[in-house]
Design a protein around this motif. Structure first.
Motif, mmCIF file in Angstrom:
data_model
loop_
_atom_site.group_PDB
_atom_site.id
_atom_site.type_symbol
_atom_site.label_atom_id
_atom_site.label_comp_id
_atom_site.label_asym_id
_atom_site.label_seq_id
_atom_site.Cartn_x
_atom_site.Cartn_y
_atom_site.Cartn_z
ATOM 1 N N LYS A 63 -1.042 8.160 -3.711
ATOM 2 C CA LYS A 63 -0.765 8.320 -2.290
ATOM 3 C C LYS A 63 -0.541 6.944 -1.671
ATOM 4 N N PRO A 64 0.590 6.714 -0.998
ATOM 5 C CA PRO A 64 0.828 5.400 -0.386
ATOM 6 C C PRO A 64 -0.248 5.052 0.633
ATOM 7 N N ASN A 65 -0.541 3.753 0.729
ATOM 8 C CA ASN A 65 -1.521 3.293 1.715
ATOM 9 C C ASN A 65 -0.997 2.147 2.565
ATOM 10 N N ILE A 66 0.259 1.750 2.337
ATOM 11 C CA ILE A 66 0.864 0.648 3.094
ATOM 12 C C ILE A 66 2.272 1.062 3.534
ATOM 13 N N LEU A 67 2.587 0.849 4.812
ATOM 14 C CA LEU A 67 3.951 0.990 5.298
ATOM 15 C C LEU A 67 4.552 -0.401 5.419
ATOM 16 N N MET A 68 5.718 -0.578 4.814
ATOM 17 C CA MET A 68 6.377 -1.886 4.827
ATOM 18 C C MET A 68 7.769 -1.733 5.427
ATOM 19 N N MET A 69 8.082 -2.551 6.399
ATOM 20 C CA MET A 69 9.376 -2.449 7.069
ATOM 21 C C MET A 69 9.831 -3.827 7.525
ATOM 22 N N GLY A 70 11.085 -3.917 7.918
ATOM 23 C CA GLY A 70 11.618 -5.175 8.418
ATOM 24 C C GLY A 70 11.432 -5.291 9.919
ATOM 25 N N PHE A 71 11.492 -6.521 10.413
ATOM 26 C CA PHE A 71 11.369 -6.754 11.846
ATOM 27 C C PHE A 71 12.687 -6.374 12.524
ATOM 28 N N HIS B 119 2.924 2.722 15.576
ATOM 29 C CA HIS B 119 1.796 3.502 16.094
ATOM 30 C C HIS B 119 1.424 4.622 15.129
ATOM 31 N N ASP B 120 2.432 5.296 14.570
ATOM 32 C CA ASP B 120 2.171 6.379 13.617
ATOM 33 C C ASP B 120 1.460 5.854 12.376
ATOM 34 N N ALA B 121 1.882 4.685 11.915
ATOM 35 C CA ALA B 121 1.236 4.099 10.732
ATOM 36 C C ALA B 121 -0.240 3.827 11.006
ATOM 37 N N PHE B 122 -0.535 3.301 12.207
ATOM 38 C CA PHE B 122 -1.934 3.069 12.570
ATOM 39 C C PHE B 122 -2.694 4.389 12.656
ATOM 40 N N ASP B 123 -2.067 5.392 13.248
ATOM 41 C CA ASP B 123 -2.727 6.691 13.404
ATOM 42 C C ASP B 123 -3.036 7.339 12.055
ATOM 43 N N PHE B 124 -2.129 7.182 11.094
ATOM 44 C CA PHE B 124 -2.311 7.799 9.780
ATOM 45 C C PHE B 124 -3.084 6.910 8.816
ATOM 46 N N ASP B 125 -3.700 5.836 9.354
ATOM 47 C CA ASP B 125 -4.583 4.979 8.568
ATOM 48 C C ASP B 125 -3.848 4.214 7.474
ATOM 49 N N TYR B 126 -2.638 3.807 7.738
ATOM 50 C CA TYR B 126 -1.876 3.000 6.792
ATOM 51 C C TYR B 126 -2.066 1.516 7.103
ATOM 52 N N GLY B 127 -2.107 0.717 6.076
ATOM 53 C CA GLY B 127 -1.923 -0.706 6.273
ATOM 54 C C GLY B 127 -0.457 -0.927 6.625
ATOM 55 N N THR B 128 -0.174 -1.943 7.435
ATOM 56 C CA THR B 128 1.192 -2.143 7.920
ATOM 57 C C THR B 128 1.656 -3.560 7.605
ATOM 58 N N VAL B 129 2.877 -3.658 7.070
ATOM 59 C CA VAL B 129 3.462 -4.949 6.703
ATOM 60 C C VAL B 129 4.857 -5.021 7.302
ATOM 61 N N VAL B 130 5.124 -6.098 8.059
ATOM 62 C CA VAL B 130 6.439 -6.304 8.670
ATOM 63 C C VAL B 130 6.970 -7.654 8.220
ATOM 64 N N LEU B 131 8.167 -7.656 7.631
ATOM 65 C CA LEU B 131 8.784 -8.891 7.137
ATOM 66 C C LEU B 131 9.854 -9.360 8.106
ATOM 67 N N ARG B 132 9.813 -10.643 8.448
ATOM 68 C CA ARG B 132 10.857 -11.218 9.300
ATOM 69 C C ARG B 132 11.509 -12.404 8.600
ATOM 70 N N MET B 133 12.845 -12.359 8.527
ATOM 71 C CA MET B 133 13.639 -13.494 8.058
ATOM 72 C C MET B 133 14.517 -13.928 9.227
ATOM 73 N N ASN B 134 14.637 -15.216 9.460
ATOM 74 C CA ASN B 134 15.384 -15.693 10.616
ATOM 75 C C ASN B 134 16.817 -15.189 10.648
#
Length: 1012
Positions: free
Chosen positions: A693-701, A721-736
């Motif tokens: 079962k996934p435990n981290i949501l990863m997305m781009g900025f 907000h949904d990721a926080f509500d569903f108890d997921y760790g959240t990762v956001v990647l930003r490249m200039n």
């Protein structure tokens, strides 16, 4: 009813105190407000958040949950704080779903704790210097000769040393609790293996009690025989004396660990004097009586005569090895009482390996001394001498004794009672003072019996506490301040008595060898398995081990088991398999929480769209999950199902094939929905199965948030907000430069199609060379027209656009290349359970990032910088995580400079209401028409938090501009209190003009612990 802790005007957090488990307040580090400049539920990283609820080394503080931070104000204005501790029948105050509380420690106030010398070194030496040292060592070297005798000792030491190294690695991979070998194996390989080997190991220790007591009884019976004081007969006397002895030992054990430890020290002193007595005795000239019994002073000819083996009575090398091997099996004596050690991580490797070295040298030294002074056979008759000058007629098997003037040739025909092959009390004869050896024998046998009598119940109690075998729960209960397993002592006593009745050391010893070898094989395999799997939870502080050496140790143990006794080995493994299958099939609920390392495996949902469109996001996610966990690359098709279903189905196989071609261990999945947020919500709820079962949501900025429509921004923030509500760790990647290169890929694919068409056209021209000229021209004109029309679709790009695209592709493929020497800067501002630290640690274990060192940045307060640094250093050492440096930022509360603040104001200006400068009626109308805009009241409420983001960017620019990668704790927007555009502005200003930056927020459940 209003909540007094909540001021609706300033919208500050409520007064929050950690839950107390025992009535007292559990304080956290008092630098929360001073570190960030405003009151917040968020806590700075603190060692007390990672302790077990029953920890004896300090109080465990309770970090606020993700839900408390995210929507604490949402239920009718009242504080909604979930139960931090689950109260249920049988609960002991531990977090049921948190890996930091896998198995609680019992309250050990006033318990006796031992250091590495008294608790491990002394205990291991006494257990290894057991019954074999004085009673069977000379017999082993008599049978095998000192040539193969050295091999017997060396093979035993190889097995125990490799196992000791594996055990050291396992027991320094987190806090070791009571249960010794069982605890080590169950936490490495799982309860299935741990339960089966735990039972066998506990049983082996119980049988070992019988072996040592029988050895003691043999010595006593020999003394009785010398004095004609046999009670019934030799066999029954051994049984009687053995049963009386084990009752006395049981009394000492039940009296408690403190008495047992004092008894061990006294026995060690006697044993050391007895060992020294042997060495002294071999140097004293032999008397006539001793010569008649086969003991002479050091003689090269005796030494060489004892070199080759002389196996008798059906003995072989491995049968002799099986009898000797229990002499080396005391290496886990310290580990078996790991719960009673002050610092098991430090004590076990040091004490165990030193004990193996000391005892191995001792065995070898004594054995070689005896081999150089004692012949194999002697009559004991002082009249069996040879006249002077008759030694020229010496031949046969007793040449060395013959040359010394003694005729033991009758031993070739009749069995003799003396010599290393026949007399088990050779050490007493060799020594300088015989009674000391008798005392040493008593000491060696009784100390080993005592250690085993303590070890077996302790291991069995730990196993029963885990409730793997529910029928054995009765034996889990302890008594007294040291939680003594009285019921386990009684069971061990019964087993020991049953084997004492056998009354034959040579029968009992191979049984024990078999069980101990099985235990050692599992310990070695545990170390190999954990190393080979490269689990992120495998971070042993002890570095001097090798996984292939551990595998060799496991194979060696299994091989020796089968060579010693193949049917006994098969029986042992049949029992193990049965117990393994039982636990696997039954699956008691308690076993589900035993393997804490599984909770720290990242399982990622990655919103890449088509995987090839955002390579940087995919490559970084692959670095996190490769060989560890699940990686799902996801795409959301927005629109009516009838229009998007074709794209969804067409993309499934094509994108999965692309992932396989690029050797990305990931799966592709897609959903069709009316909105991006709804599609992501479906993925968050429905993806995965069981432990996958996934435990981290990863997305781009979302780089274009300032130009995107309001619905797009609301959808993006809503996903967070949904990721926080569903108890997921959240990762956001930003490249200039951005993450999406789909337009470049589309252009490349179009160019490739045109090139292919050009090749097809040229081929067509070649095939039609022989046709009429007019036909050829017509075909060529048609084809040229087709290419022209296609070329018009892709207009030529300017040099500037080409450069930008090349830079964009280079930036987005940088994680596919090996990173140069540099740093991964981790700005761990908030304690989120350790995900912000775990993910960069995983990166440092990858080949691409192996030259990158981790630098840790934490928030501090002026005047306690060194204290904060020391606390973080202590925490990282507990986690066994390497780092290059720790930086404490104590000026984080300063106001940002005017330029930075101006940049932020310009960023949010298009999205502000500015209702403060307008009339009340107009302000209300603006709020009604534009509820998504940032109000002046909101800006005032969150001024300190906004200042923090702007100031952090300044500090990031100052300290981490040259880093290869930056990891920053992600701020949380409280649901319903922070507008979407203000939150996006926070994320934007925090990560602006920086190297590749990753925002991380864990789900506030510990993924890093002291225990895994």
């Amino acid at each position: 009813m209003e909540n007094d802790a909540y001021d609706r005007i300033v919208d500050k957090p409520p007064n929050y105190e950690e839950t107390s488990f025992s009535g007292e307040h559990r304080a956290v580090r008092p630098s929360v407000v001073s570190a960030f400049g405003h009151d917040t539920l968020d806590r700075v990283p603190n060692i007390n958040f990672y302790r077990n609820a029953g920890s004896v080394s300090g109080n465990r503080a309770v970090r606020p949950s993700l839900q408390e931070l995210h929507d604490v104000f949402q239920k009718n204005g009242r504080v909604s704080v979930t139960n931090t501790v689950e109260d249920r029948e049988g609960s002991d105050g531990t977090l049921s779903d948190d890996v930091e509380s896998v198995i609680p420690l019992d309250n050990k106030d006033g318990a006796v704790r031992f250091g590495w010398i008294k608790g491990v070194l002394v205990r291991c030496m006494l257990n290894i210097w057991g019954v074999m040292l004085f009673i069977r060592l000379s017999w082993v070297f008599g049978q095998a000769g000192w040539g193969l005798g050295i091999v017997v000792i060396a093979l035993s030491c190889v097995v125990t040393t490799v196992t000791g190294l594996s055990m050291s690695a396992i027991c320094t991979n987190g806090v070791v609790r009571g249960g010794g070998a069982y605890y080590l194996i169950s936490r490495s390989l799982g309860p299935e293996f741990g339960g089966s080997i735990g039972l066998i190991f506990a049983f082996a220790n119980a049988v070992a009690v019988a072996m040592y007591v029988v050895g003691f009884a043999e010595t006593v019976v020999d003394l009785l025989k010398e004095n004609d004081a046999i009670m019934i007969d030799e066999l029954n006397d051994i049984r009687i004396i053995g049963c009386i002895s084990v009752v006395l030992l049981l009394g000492i054990s039940v009296a408690g660990m403190e008495w047992e430890a004092k008894a061990q020290i006294g026995l060690l002193i006697i044993l050391l004097v007895a060992i020294a007595n042997v060495f002294v005795g071999t140097g004293i000239p032999a008397s006539t009586d001793k010569k008649s019994k086969g003991f002479f002073s050091y003689d090269v000819k005796i030494f060489m005569e004892n070199l080759p083996p002389d196996f008798r009575d059906g003995e072989t090398f491995f049968s002799v090895f099986a009898i000797f091997f229990p002499a080396a099996t005391g290496i886990l004596a310290g580990a078996n009482i790991s719960g009673d050690l002050k610092d098991p991580q430090d004590a076990l490797p040091k004490g165990t390996l030193l004990a193996i070295l000391i005892t191995g040298v001792t065995y070898l030294g004594i054995a070689l001394c005896v081999s150089a002074t004692v012949v194999r056979d002697a009559t004991g008759n002082i009249n069996d001498t040879i006249a002077t000058g008759m030694d020229m007629f010496c031949n046969g098997t007793n040449i060395a004794a013959c040359e010394q003037g003694w005729n033991f040739s009758s031993c070739d025909v009749n069995s003799c009672k003396f010599g290393s092959m026949n007399n088990f009390q050779v050490m007493t004869m060799v020594s300088g003072f015989g009674p000391l050896i008798t005392a040493g024998t008593f000491s060696a046998t009784l100390s080993s019996a005592l250690a085993s009598l303590v070890s077996a119940p302790k291991v069995f109690q730990a196993l029963c506490k885990d409730n793997i075998y529910t029928a054995l729960k009765f034996f889990a209960k302890g008594h007294g301040k040291n939680n003594e397993p009285i019921r386990g002592y009684v069971l061990t006593f019964i087993i020991a008595v049953a084997f004492i009745i056998i009354a034959d050391l040579n029968v009992i010893a191979p049984i024990i060898s078999n069980f101990f070898l099985a235990s050692y094989a599992l310990i070695n395999f545990s170390c190999f398995h954990a190393s080979y799997a490269k689990s992120p939870g495998w971070r042993p502080a002890y570095r001097y081990y090798n996984m292939w050496l551990s595998l060799f140790g496991a194979v060696l143990c299994c091989g020796v088991m089968f060579v010693i006794n193949w049917w006994a080995a098969l029986l042992t493994y049949a029992i193990e398999i049965f117990l393994y299958v039982y636990v696997t099939v039954k699956k008691p609920s308690e076993t589900q929480t035993l393997i804490s390392s599984l909770s720290s495996v990242p399982q990622c949902i990655v919103l890449t769209g088509a995987p090839k469109n955002r390579p940087a996001l995919l490559d970084l996610a692959h670095c996190f999950t490769k060989n560890y966990g699940l990686c799902l690359t996801c795409e959301v098709f927005v629109g009516p199902r009838t229009e998007t279903l074709t794209d969804v189905n067409a993309g499934m196989e094509k994108n999965q094939m692309w992932l396989n071609k690029k050797k990305r261990k990931a799966f592709y999945t897609a959903v069709a929905c009316d909105s991006f947020r709804q599609g992501t919500e479906n993925l968050l709820q429905a993806s995965g199965l069981g432990r996958l079962k996934p435990n981290i949501l990863m997305m781009g900025f979302k780089k274009d948030w300032r130009t995107a429509d309001t619905a797009g921004v609301q959808s993006y923030v809503g996903v967070l907000h949904d990721a926080f509500d569903f108890d997921y760790g959240t990762v956001v990647l930003r490249m200039n430069q951005g993450l999406d290169i789909s337009h470049i890929i589309k252009a490349q694919e179009e160019m490739e199609r045109e090139a292919q068409e050009q090749k097809d056209l040229e081929k067509e021209e070649l095939t039609e060379e022989n046709k009429g000229k007019s036909i050829f021209r017509k075909s060529r004109n048609l084809s040229t027209q087709g290419l022209t029309s296609r070329a018009s679709v892709t207009t030529p790009q300017s040099p500037q656009v080409v450069v930008v695209n090349e830079r964009l592709v280079s930036t987005n493929t940088q994680f596919q290349r090996k990173q140069g020497k540099g740093t991964i800067d981790v700005w761990w501002m908030f304690d989120d359970g350790g995900l912000t630290l775990l993910l960069p640690y995983i990166l440092t274990t990858r080949k691409k990032f192996k030259d990158c060192k981790m630098r840790i940045f934490i928030a501090g307060q002026p005047g306690r910088t060194e204290q904060d640094r020391h606390e973080m250093k202590s925490l990282l050492e507990k986690f066994r995580i390497k780092y290059a440096d720790i930086h404490v930022i104590d000026d984080i509360t300063q106001n940002p400079n005017s330029n930075s603040w101006k940049m932020f104001e310009d960023m949010i200006e298009p999205f502000r209401l500015h209702e403060g400068s307008k009339s009340t009626t107009l302000a209300e109308a603006l709020r009604k028409d534009n509820p998504w805009k940032i109000s002046d009241a909101e800006l005032d409420s969150f001024e300190e938090k906004t200042n923090l983001q702007v100031r952090l960017n300044e500090l990031l620019q100052e300290n981490s501009r040259a880093a290869n990668l930056i990891i920053v704790s992600m701020p949380i927007a409280r649901l319903g209190s922070v507008s979407d555009h203000l939150y996006m502005a926070w994320l934007d200003i925090l990560t602006k003009n920086l190297p590749p930056t990753v925002l991380i927020r864990g789900n506030h459940k510990s993924v890093l612990t002291f225990y895994s």
